[in-house]
Design a protein around this motif. Structure first.
Motif, PDB file in Angstrom:
ATOM      1  N   ALA A 126       1.207  -1.303   0.056  1.00  0.00           N
ATOM      2  CA  ALA A 126      -0.211  -0.135   0.026  1.00  0.00           C
ATOM      3  C   ALA A 126       1.147   1.288  -0.259  1.00  0.00           C
ATOM      4  N   TYR A 127       2.089   1.549   0.468  1.00  0.00           N
ATOM      5  CA  TYR A 127       2.952   2.257   0.827  1.00  0.00           C
ATOM      6  C   TYR A 127       3.657   2.583  -0.879  1.00  0.00           C
ATOM      7  N   ASP A 153       5.977  10.037  -3.047  1.00  0.00           N
ATOM      8  CA  ASP A 153       5.788  10.156  -1.769  1.00  0.00           C
ATOM      9  C   ASP A 153       6.325   8.760  -0.806  1.00  0.00           C
ATOM     10  N   TRP A 154       7.279   8.351  -0.828  1.00  0.00           N
ATOM     11  CA  TRP A 154       8.073   7.023  -0.468  1.00  0.00           C
ATOM     12  C   TRP A 154       8.267   6.841   1.006  1.00  0.00           C
ATOM     13  N   LYS A 155       8.063   8.291   2.201  1.00  0.00           N
ATOM     14  CA  LYS A 155       8.123   7.944   2.891  1.00  0.00           C
ATOM     15  C   LYS A 155       8.281   6.925   3.795  1.00  0.00           C
ATOM     16  N   LYS A 156       6.626   6.243   3.788  1.00  0.00           N
ATOM     17  CA  LYS A 156       6.294   5.144   5.105  1.00  0.00           C
ATOM     18  C   LYS A 156       6.973   3.575   3.682  1.00  0.00           C
ATOM     19  N   PHE A 157       6.962   4.111   3.214  1.00  0.00           N
ATOM     20  CA  PHE A 157       7.588   2.387   2.182  1.00  0.00           C
ATOM     21  C   PHE A 157       8.878   2.620   2.845  1.00  0.00           C
ATOM     22  N   ARG A 174      10.877  -9.514   7.357  1.00  0.00           N
ATOM     23  CA  ARG A 174      11.769 -10.205   8.151  1.00  0.00           C
ATOM     24  C   ARG A 174      10.885  -9.577   9.426  1.00  0.00           C
ATOM     25  N   GLY A 175       9.949  -9.862  10.379  1.00  0.00           N
ATOM     26  CA  GLY A 175       9.637  -9.508  11.499  1.00  0.00           C
ATOM     27  C   GLY A 175       8.423  -8.382  10.873  1.00  0.00           C
ATOM     28  N   ASN A 176       8.835  -6.865  11.477  1.00  0.00           N
ATOM     29  CA  ASN A 176       7.231  -6.148  10.568  1.00  0.00           C
ATOM     30  C   ASN A 176       8.403  -5.105   9.588  1.00  0.00           C
ATOM     31  N   LYS A 177       8.941  -5.137   8.896  1.00  0.00           N
ATOM     32  CA  LYS A 177      10.068  -4.614   8.019  1.00  0.00           C
ATOM     33  C   LYS A 177      10.283  -5.888   6.600  1.00  0.00           C
ATOM     34  N   ILE A 178      10.514  -4.708   5.573  1.00  0.00           N
ATOM     35  CA  ILE A 178      10.372  -5.411   4.648  1.00  0.00           C
ATOM     36  C   ILE A 178      11.919  -5.232   4.327  1.00  0.00           C
ATOM     37  N   CYS A 179      13.189  -6.615   4.173  1.00  0.00           N
ATOM     38  CA  CYS A 179      14.366  -6.564   3.968  1.00  0.00           C
ATOM     39  C   CYS A 179      14.964  -6.749   2.383  1.00  0.00           C
TER      40      CYS A 179
END
Length: 132
Positions: A17-18, A27-31, A114-119
């Protein structure tokens, strides 16, 4: 579906979505906030072809995407979402302008979670960028 698979899909959908918001608005900040510090990405062509490492390199890439596709890309359809315990793949069609020329494409992007992040991120295209 296991709890880990459900988390991977949830995080992947949020990141997508981000990602979509970034394509549409620049606007890429949230991604970017969802990326790990050791984030890697693979892109199939151009200045960023091959493996790229680091969040700073990703920021440079997405700034380049914003410039190339000004005033933004519109997502026409989300055709398929596939996931397992660590990866979510989104297949979609988009259109807009690429350096001032009409652009339409079929794209697949893959997010490793990985967890709640994109690695990790990988992108693949389906056409020459001019037509579907």
């Amino acid at each position: 579906m296991t709890q880990k698979s459900e988390n991977t899909l949830t995080v992947g959908r949020e990141a997508f979505a981000y990602f979509q918001h970034g394509l549409e608005t620049g606007d890429w900040k949230k991604f970017l906030d969802m990326l790990t510090e050791d984030f890697t990405f693979w892109f199939p062509m151009g200045k960023f072809q091959g493996l790229n490492v680091g969040k700073q390199r990703a920021q440079e890439f997405f700034q380049y995407v914003t410039q190339a596709f000004s005033p933004g890309l519109k997502l026409n359809s989300l055709d398929r979402v596939t996931s397992n315990e660590t990866t979510v793949v989104f297949e979609f069609r988009d259109e807009g302008m690429l350096f001032g020329e009409p652009y339409k494409n079929r794209v697949a992007v893959s997010f490793d979670v990985r967890g709640n992040k994109i690695c990790s991120y990988r992108e693949y295209f389906g056409s020459d960028g001019k037509s579907n």
